[in-house]
Design a protein around this motif. Sequence first.
Motif, PDB file in Angstrom:
ATOM      1  N   LEU A  14       0.834  -1.208   0.000  1.00  0.00           N
ATOM      2  CA  LEU A  14       0.000   0.000   0.000  1.00  0.00           C
ATOM      3  C   LEU A  14       0.868   1.258   0.000  1.00  0.00           C
ATOM      4  O   LEU A  14       0.638   2.180  -0.788  1.00  0.00           O
ATOM      5  N   ILE A  15       1.837   1.287   0.881  1.00  0.00           N
ATOM      6  CA  ILE A  15       2.710   2.458   0.983  1.00  0.00           C
ATOM      7  C   ILE A  15       3.490   2.655  -0.313  1.00  0.00           C
ATOM      8  O   ILE A  15       3.580   3.778  -0.828  1.00  0.00           O
ATOM      9  N   SER A  16       4.016   1.587  -0.867  1.00  0.00           N
ATOM     10  CA  SER A  16       4.794   1.675  -2.096  1.00  0.00           C
ATOM     11  C   SER A  16       3.950   2.206  -3.258  1.00  0.00           C
ATOM     12  O   SER A  16       4.381   3.097  -3.999  1.00  0.00           O
ATOM     13  N   VAL A  17       2.753   1.663  -3.410  1.00  0.00           N
ATOM     14  CA  VAL A  17       1.862   2.110  -4.488  1.00  0.00           C
ATOM     15  C   VAL A  17       1.548   3.595  -4.330  1.00  0.00           C
ATOM     16  O   VAL A  17       1.637   4.372  -5.282  1.00  0.00           O
ATOM     17  N   CYS A  18       1.186   3.987  -3.124  1.00  0.00           N
ATOM     18  CA  CYS A  18       0.808   5.387  -2.884  1.00  0.00           C
ATOM     19  C   CYS A  18       1.985   6.328  -3.064  1.00  0.00           C
ATOM     20  O   CYS A  18       1.850   7.395  -3.683  1.00  0.00           O
ATOM     21  N   ARG A  19       3.145   5.974  -2.537  1.00  0.00           N
ATOM     22  CA  ARG A  19       4.327   6.830  -2.662  1.00  0.00           C
ATOM     23  C   ARG A  19       4.737   6.963  -4.129  1.00  0.00           C
ATOM     24  O   ARG A  19       5.136   8.040  -4.570  1.00  0.00           O
ATOM     25  N   THR A  20       4.634   5.876  -4.878  1.00  0.00           N
ATOM     26  CA  THR A  20       5.013   5.913  -6.292  1.00  0.00           C
ATOM     27  C   THR A  20       4.100   6.848  -7.077  1.00  0.00           C
ATOM     28  O   THR A  20       4.567   7.639  -7.896  1.00  0.00           O
ATOM     29  N   ILE A  21       2.814   6.771  -6.834  1.00  0.00           N
ATOM     30  CA  ILE A  21       1.850   7.561  -7.604  1.00  0.00           C
ATOM     31  C   ILE A  21       1.737   8.988  -7.089  1.00  0.00           C
ATOM     32  O   ILE A  21       1.699   9.937  -7.863  1.00  0.00           O
ATOM     33  N   VAL A  22       1.675   9.160  -5.790  1.00  0.00           N
ATOM     34  CA  VAL A  22       1.388  10.466  -5.198  1.00  0.00           C
ATOM     35  C   VAL A  22       2.664  11.235  -4.854  1.00  0.00           C
ATOM     36  O   VAL A  22       2.680  12.455  -4.876  1.00  0.00           O
ATOM     37  N   GLY A  23       3.722  10.531  -4.515  1.00  0.00           N
ATOM     38  CA  GLY A  23       4.975  11.195  -4.172  1.00  0.00           C
ATOM     39  C   GLY A  23       4.898  11.943  -2.853  1.00  0.00           C
ATOM     40  O   GLY A  23       4.232  11.507  -1.907  1.00  0.00           O
ATOM     41  N   ASP A  24       5.539  13.087  -2.792  1.00  0.00           N
ATOM     42  CA  ASP A  24       5.613  13.870  -1.553  1.00  0.00           C
ATOM     43  C   ASP A  24       4.277  14.475  -1.147  1.00  0.00           C
ATOM     44  O   ASP A  24       4.147  14.974  -0.026  1.00  0.00           O
TER      45      ASP A  24
END
Length: 130
Positions: A14-24
């Motif tokens: 979940l964290i990886s998907v969100c960080r990849t798409i949304v970033g900072d």
Amino acid sequence: MSDRDDIASFTEKLISVCRTIVGDELRSITYFTDEDVQQVYLRSDLDRTADLVGFAEIERTGFRADEKYQGTQLGEYQATIRMFENGYLTRVVTDHAGVWVTTDSISIDRFEELSTSLRAVLRELRRDER
């Protein structure tokens, strides 16, 4: 693999998907079911003061979204995006679980990509539980 390992793997995904798409612009990630609510990520500059139980009560209504929106000309329900003074909340649900993600401002294309990816992760979790 233990349940704890499965949960850790799901959380990492979940964290990886969100960080990849949304970033900072990612603010928080919260996973919820009818029985539980768990914040799995909170950006370091934010306080842990949100009423997760209160939010979960509202967001759980999404478990019935497919049946409530059935037959509309809009097509199948995908996600909900809510606008707030300081950010946005995107909710994605399946029949058994959901995730809401809070963000700073992002483009509609990124909201769509985020929603599609979260739905895939939730479906994968469902398959793994069987």
